[in-house]
Design an enzyme around this catalytic site. Structure first.
Site, PDB file in Angstrom:
ATOM      1  N   ASP A 134      18.510  24.997  42.785  1.00  5.49           N
ATOM      2  CA  ASP A 134      19.935  24.792  43.020  1.00  5.49           C
ATOM      3  C   ASP A 134      20.770  25.942  42.431  1.00  5.49           C
ATOM      4  O   ASP A 134      20.298  26.729  41.613  1.00  5.49           O
ATOM      5  CB  ASP A 134      20.402  23.417  42.521  1.00  5.49           C
ATOM      6  CG  ASP A 134      20.190  23.203  41.037  1.00  5.49           C
ATOM      7  OD1 ASP A 134      19.946  24.186  40.321  1.00  5.49           O
ATOM      8  OD2 ASP A 134      20.275  22.053  40.585  1.00  5.49           O
ATOM      9  N   LYS A 135      21.993  26.026  42.881  1.00  2.43           N
ATOM     10  CA  LYS A 135      22.863  27.160  42.563  1.00  2.43           C
ATOM     11  C   LYS A 135      23.002  27.424  41.065  1.00  2.43           C
ATOM     12  O   LYS A 135      22.942  28.582  40.628  1.00  2.43           O
ATOM     13  CB  LYS A 135      24.243  26.937  43.200  1.00  2.43           C
ATOM     14  CG  LYS A 135      25.198  28.104  43.054  1.00  2.43           C
ATOM     15  CD  LYS A 135      26.501  27.824  43.787  1.00  2.43           C
ATOM     16  CE  LYS A 135      27.479  28.986  43.639  1.00  2.43           C
ATOM     17  NZ  LYS A 135      28.764  28.716  44.369  1.00  2.43           N
TER      18      LYS A 135
END
Length: 243
Positions: A105-106
């Site tokens: 994830d980011k």
């Protein structure tokens, strides 16, 4: 030998099989200049195009395949959609078209593999194949023995209970965790359930491939030994989900 259309596209290195399905659904794929029917299979003489550009079949020996280990920085998004700012394709800026195997994830960083070999992607991603991924995690307050025990035993998230896993305390507020699952934001959700907030998350290893000394934003090609071990490890893995 005939191939299913989605497999044919992924084998060319254009995208993963899952993404190929999306392209077909969106009407962006043509076979011999016409929209394909559901379940279309491709032969040697068929011409397949995506967005009206032909995609070429992969050589039998996969001599043009690429396998990269990349240290994804925080902020990079694991998507091949070039219109998305911060996408991983632009971040790596590799000379050939590649796509990530799985996701980070980011706000997380660390090891992610990229390739143009669509055949290997699903084999690695299937949780039932028990391929390990190791993470170093920092949280917002001191870790307790109860926290370690509950994390390793399984935590109820996303209408299921996570599989038992190995959790080792590293420091006052840090631990290593080894997963064989890939639930959405799994580690963050597990910690949140137990009252902790993740402040830093780094993936250190996928199977036998380690992040090593790669700095954020750097990548390297897998060594011949790493690639051989990878192919051996997934040789008998299912390429499709078990029912």
């Amino acid at each position: 030998m005939l191939k299913r259309l989605n497999k044919y596209i992924s084998d060319t290195g254009f995208c993963s099989r899952r993404e190929a399905d999306k392209l077909i659904e969106q009407g962006r794929v043509l076979v011999n200049g016409k929209a394909p029917e559901l379940g279309t299979k491709i032969g040697e003489d068929d011409i397949v195009s995506v967005d009206k550009k032909p995609v070429r079949a992969v050589p039998q020996n996969k001599s043009d395949r690429v396998y990269l280990a990349y240290h994804k920085p925080v902020g990079v998004i694991c998507t091949t959609e070039r219109k998305v700012k911060g996408n991983i394709v632009d971040a790596v800026n590799f000379k050939q078209r590649i796509f990530p195997i799985g996701r980070l994830d980011k706000p997380s960083e660390g090891l992610i593999l990229l390739t143009n070999d669509g055949d290997i992607v699903n084999k690695i991603l299937r949780a039932e194949n028990a391929h390990e991924k190791q993470y170093r995690v920092n949280v917002n307050k001191p870790i307790t023995p109860r926290f370690i025990k509950r994390m390793s035993s399984g935590v109820p998230i996303l209408d299921t209970v996570t599989l038992p896993c190995k959790v080792t305390q590293i420091g006052k507020t840090s631990f290593d965790i080894v997963l064989t699952q890939g639930l959405n934001r799994q580690i963050r959700r597990m910690c949140e359930y137990l009252g902790f907030e993740v402040t830093k998350l780094v993936r250190k290893r996928i199977m036998h491939i380690s992040l090593g000394s790669l700095k954020a934003g750097q990548y390297r090609e897998l060594s011949a030994e790493e690639l051989n071990k990878l192919n051996q490890a997934v040789q008998h893995s299912s390429k499709v989900a078990s029912k």
